[in-house]
Design a protein around this motif. Structure first.
Motif, PDB file in Angstrom:
ATOM      1  N   GLU A  54     -12.825  23.492 -16.936  1.00 32.28           N
ATOM      2  CA  GLU A  54     -11.551  23.307 -16.250  1.00 32.28           C
ATOM      3  C   GLU A  54     -11.191  24.575 -15.475  1.00 32.28           C
ATOM      4  O   GLU A  54     -11.508  25.676 -15.920  1.00 32.28           O
ATOM      5  CB  GLU A  54     -10.442  23.036 -17.252  1.00 32.28           C
ATOM      6  N   VAL A  55     -10.506  24.399 -14.347  1.00 32.17           N
ATOM      7  CA  VAL A  55     -10.024  25.513 -13.535  1.00 32.17           C
ATOM      8  C   VAL A  55      -8.602  25.195 -13.115  1.00 32.17           C
ATOM      9  O   VAL A  55      -8.304  24.054 -12.756  1.00 32.17           O
ATOM     10  CB  VAL A  55     -10.865  25.696 -12.249  1.00 32.17           C
ATOM     11  N   GLU A  56      -7.737  26.190 -13.167  1.00 31.33           N
ATOM     12  CA  GLU A  56      -6.363  25.983 -12.717  1.00 31.33           C
ATOM     13  C   GLU A  56      -5.876  27.222 -11.972  1.00 31.33           C
ATOM     14  O   GLU A  56      -6.052  28.341 -12.453  1.00 31.33           O
ATOM     15  CB  GLU A  56      -5.451  25.708 -13.908  1.00 31.33           C
ATOM     16  N   ILE A  57      -5.289  26.993 -10.805  1.00 32.10           N
ATOM     17  CA  ILE A  57      -4.605  28.069 -10.105  1.00 32.10           C
ATOM     18  C   ILE A  57      -3.182  28.081 -10.637  1.00 32.10           C
ATOM     19  O   ILE A  57      -2.434  27.128 -10.444  1.00 32.10           O
ATOM     20  CB  ILE A  57      -4.631  27.879  -8.582  1.00 32.10           C
ATOM     21  N   ILE A  58      -2.822  29.140 -11.313  1.00 34.47           N
ATOM     22  CA  ILE A  58      -1.522  29.240 -11.966  1.00 34.47           C
ATOM     23  C   ILE A  58      -0.443  29.628 -10.956  1.00 34.47           C
ATOM     24  O   ILE A  58       0.650  29.086 -10.965  1.00 34.47           O
ATOM     25  CB  ILE A  58      -1.573  30.276 -13.112  1.00 34.47           C
ATOM     26  N   ALA A  59      -0.754  30.576 -10.092  1.00 29.77           N
ATOM     27  CA  ALA A  59       0.201  31.060  -9.088  1.00 29.77           C
ATOM     28  C   ALA A  59      -0.580  31.749  -7.977  1.00 29.77           C
ATOM     29  O   ALA A  59      -1.789  31.977  -8.116  1.00 29.77           O
ATOM     30  CB  ALA A  59       1.191  32.040  -9.725  1.00 29.77           C
ATOM     31  N   GLU A  60       0.110  32.070  -6.884  1.00 24.24           N
ATOM     32  CA  GLU A  60      -0.554  32.825  -5.823  1.00 24.24           C
ATOM     33  C   GLU A  60       0.462  33.637  -5.043  1.00 24.24           C
ATOM     34  O   GLU A  60       1.649  33.308  -5.001  1.00 24.24           O
ATOM     35  CB  GLU A  60      -1.367  31.932  -4.903  1.00 24.24           C
ATOM     36  N   ALA A  61      -0.034  34.699  -4.448  1.00 22.07           N
ATOM     37  CA  ALA A  61       0.765  35.544  -3.557  1.00 22.07           C
ATOM     38  C   ALA A  61       0.109  35.477  -2.182  1.00 22.07           C
ATOM     39  O   ALA A  61      -1.113  35.603  -2.069  1.00 22.07           O
ATOM     40  CB  ALA A  61       0.798  36.986  -4.062  1.00 22.07           C
ATOM     41  N   THR A  62       0.920  35.258  -1.156  1.00 23.01           N
ATOM     42  CA  THR A  62       0.404  35.107   0.200  1.00 23.01           C
ATOM     43  C   THR A  62       1.095  36.098   1.127  1.00 23.01           C
ATOM     44  O   THR A  62       2.309  36.248   1.093  1.00 23.01           O
ATOM     45  CB  THR A  62       0.658  33.667   0.720  1.00 23.01           C
ATOM     46  N   ARG A  63       0.295  36.735   1.977  1.00 21.26           N
ATOM     47  CA  ARG A  63       0.798  37.713   2.947  1.00 21.26           C
ATOM     48  C   ARG A  63       1.240  36.975   4.199  1.00 21.26           C
ATOM     49  O   ARG A  63       0.535  36.112   4.704  1.00 21.26           O
ATOM     50  CB  ARG A  63      -0.312  38.713   3.291  1.00 21.26           C
ATOM     51  N   HIS A  64       2.422  37.316   4.696  1.00 19.77           N
ATOM     52  CA  HIS A  64       2.964  36.743   5.932  1.00 19.77           C
ATOM     53  C   HIS A  64       3.226  37.865   6.927  1.00 19.77           C
ATOM     54  O   HIS A  64       3.585  38.978   6.527  1.00 19.77           O
ATOM     55  CB  HIS A  64       4.277  36.009   5.644  1.00 19.77           C
ATOM     56  N   TYR A  65       3.043  37.542   8.209  1.00 21.58           N
ATOM     57  CA  TYR A  65       3.255  38.529   9.264  1.00 21.58           C
ATOM     58  C   TYR A  65       4.231  37.984  10.299  1.00 21.58           C
ATOM     59  O   TYR A  65       4.099  36.843  10.750  1.00 21.58           O
ATOM     60  CB  TYR A  65       1.930  38.851   9.973  1.00 21.58           C
ATOM     61  N   ARG A  66       5.172  38.809  10.686  1.00 24.04           N
ATOM     62  CA  ARG A  66       6.126  38.427  11.709  1.00 24.04           C
ATOM     63  C   ARG A  66       5.414  38.121  13.027  1.00 24.04           C
ATOM     64  O   ARG A  66       5.742  37.156  13.703  1.00 24.04           O
ATOM     65  CB  ARG A  66       7.142  39.551  11.897  1.00 24.04           C
ATOM     66  N   TYR A  67       4.411  38.925  13.376  1.00 17.58           N
ATOM     67  CA  TYR A  67       3.734  38.731  14.655  1.00 17.58           C
ATOM     68  C   TYR A  67       2.932  37.425  14.694  1.00 17.58           C
ATOM     69  O   TYR A  67       2.538  36.968  15.761  1.00 17.58           O
ATOM     70  CB  TYR A  67       2.847  39.925  15.024  1.00 17.58           C
ATOM     71  N   GLU A  68       2.720  36.798  13.542  1.00 16.28           N
ATOM     72  CA  GLU A  68       2.047  35.502  13.489  1.00 16.28           C
ATOM     73  C   GLU A  68       3.047  34.345  13.419  1.00 16.28           C
ATOM     74  O   GLU A  68       2.666  33.198  13.230  1.00 16.28           O
ATOM     75  CB  GLU A  68       1.107  35.425  12.284  1.00 16.28           C
ATOM     76  N   GLY A  69       4.335  34.657  13.539  1.00 17.63           N
ATOM     77  CA  GLY A  69       5.355  33.621  13.569  1.00 17.63           C
ATOM     78  C   GLY A  69       6.218  33.504  12.330  1.00 17.63           C
ATOM     79  O   GLY A  69       7.147  32.699  12.300  1.00 17.63           O
ATOM     80  N   ALA A  70       5.933  34.279  11.290  1.00 17.20           N
ATOM     81  CA  ALA A  70       6.768  34.238  10.088  1.00 17.20           C
ATOM     82  C   ALA A  70       8.105  34.917  10.384  1.00 17.20           C
ATOM     83  O   ALA A  70       8.214  35.729  11.302  1.00 17.20           O
ATOM     84  CB  ALA A  70       6.066  34.947   8.930  1.00 17.20           C
ATOM     85  N   GLY A  71       9.105  34.605   9.617  1.00 22.79           N
ATOM     86  CA  GLY A  71      10.418  35.211   9.798  1.00 22.79           C
ATOM     87  C   GLY A  71      10.504  36.616   9.225  1.00 22.79           C
ATOM     88  O   GLY A  71      11.537  37.272   9.349  1.00 22.79           O
ATOM     89  N   PHE A  72       9.450  37.103   8.601  1.00 22.34           N
ATOM     90  CA  PHE A  72       9.415  38.436   7.991  1.00 22.34           C
ATOM     91  C   PHE A  72       7.966  38.858   7.850  1.00 22.34           C
ATOM     92  O   PHE A  72       7.056  38.043   7.962  1.00 22.34           O
ATOM     93  CB  PHE A  72      10.069  38.411   6.598  1.00 22.34           C
ATOM     94  N   SER A  73       7.760  40.120   7.599  1.00 21.16           N
ATOM     95  CA  SER A  73       6.435  40.624   7.245  1.00 21.16           C
ATOM     96  C   SER A  73       6.498  41.018   5.779  1.00 21.16           C
ATOM     97  O   SER A  73       7.361  41.796   5.382  1.00 21.16           O
ATOM     98  CB  SER A  73       6.049  41.831   8.103  1.00 21.16           C
ATOM     99  N   GLY A  74       5.621  40.453   4.985  1.00 15.82           N
ATOM    100  CA  GLY A  74       5.602  40.743   3.554  1.00 15.82           C
ATOM    101  C   GLY A  74       4.881  39.651   2.800  1.00 15.82           C
ATOM    102  O   GLY A  74       4.124  38.874   3.376  1.00 15.82           O
ATOM    103  N   TRP A  75       5.120  39.595   1.507  1.00  9.74           N
ATOM    104  CA  TRP A  75       4.436  38.682   0.603  1.00  9.74           C
ATOM    105  C   TRP A  75       5.417  37.679  -0.002  1.00  9.74           C
ATOM    106  O   TRP A  75       6.594  37.976  -0.157  1.00  9.74           O
ATOM    107  CB  TRP A  75       3.812  39.481  -0.536  1.00  9.74           C
ATOM    108  N   VAL A  76       4.900  36.516  -0.362  1.00 10.51           N
ATOM    109  CA  VAL A  76       5.673  35.520  -1.097  1.00 10.51           C
ATOM    110  C   VAL A  76       4.807  35.042  -2.256  1.00 10.51           C
ATOM    111  O   VAL A  76       3.634  34.717  -2.071  1.00 10.51           O
ATOM    112  CB  VAL A  76       6.074  34.320  -0.209  1.00 10.51           C
ATOM    113  N   VAL A  77       5.386  35.008  -3.447  1.00  6.60           N
ATOM    114  CA  VAL A  77       4.699  34.516  -4.638  1.00  6.60           C
ATOM    115  C   VAL A  77       5.160  33.085  -4.896  1.00  6.60           C
ATOM    116  O   VAL A  77       6.354  32.798  -4.860  1.00  6.60           O
ATOM    117  CB  VAL A  77       5.001  35.410  -5.859  1.00  6.60           C
ATOM    118  N   THR A  78       4.198  32.204  -5.133  1.00 12.43           N
ATOM    119  CA  THR A  78       4.512  30.817  -5.482  1.00 12.43           C
ATOM    120  C   THR A  78       3.876  30.485  -6.823  1.00 12.43           C
ATOM    121  O   THR A  78       2.779  30.948  -7.139  1.00 12.43           O
ATOM    122  CB  THR A  78       3.997  29.821  -4.424  1.00 12.43           C
ATOM    123  N   CYS A  79       4.604  29.703  -7.586  1.00 12.56           N
ATOM    124  CA  CYS A  79       4.108  29.222  -8.877  1.00 12.56           C
ATOM    125  C   CYS A  79       4.583  27.783  -9.005  1.00 12.56           C
ATOM    126  O   CYS A  79       5.781  27.547  -9.162  1.00 12.56           O
ATOM    127  CB  CYS A  79       4.629  30.089 -10.008  1.00 12.56           C
TER     128      CYS A  79
END
Length: 111
Positions: A54-79
């Motif tokens: 079995e394999v499970e992705i428990i959570a992840e952190a993703t890098r976002h960039y303003r210059y790529e269209g995100a509203g901020f530059s930084g990371w967001v953690v999702t679980c």
């Protein structure tokens, strides 16, 4: 605590591995049941249905960039369906990711 079958990794926060992908722009918190399988190998085969573990992705952190269209530059953690607030740097994103993993395995009803 319940007894684990022999050859099976315990399903808890201590047995979650952190894997970077996309050139370090995504960090996955991965649990795999078989201790003989590396988390990287398990993640690479995540979509296969014929695996003996079995394999499970428990959570992840993703890098976002303003210059790529995100509203901020930084990371967001999702679980699961929970999204965190923007995080300014990777070190803090790892802290929040570890916290999300620990919270995911915390017994319900405990504080």
């Amino acid at each position: 605590m319940t007894e684990q079958p022999p050859g099976r990794r315990p399903y808890n926060a201590a047995n979650v591995a952190y894997i970077e992908s996309a050139g370090g722009k995504i960090v996955h918190a991965v649990w795999v049941s078989d201790p003989a399988i590396t988390p990287e190998e398990a993640y690479a085969n995540l979509l296969r249905r014929d695996l003996p573990y079995e394999v499970e992705i428990i959570a992840e952190a993703t890098r976002h960039y303003r210059y790529e269209g995100a509203g901020f530059s930084g990371w967001v953690v999702t679980c699961g369906a929970n999204f965190g607030d923007p995080i300014p740097n990777k070190r803090e994103a790892y802290k929040q990711l570890r916290w999300a993993v620990a919270d995911r395995f915390k017994p319900r009803g405990s504080k």
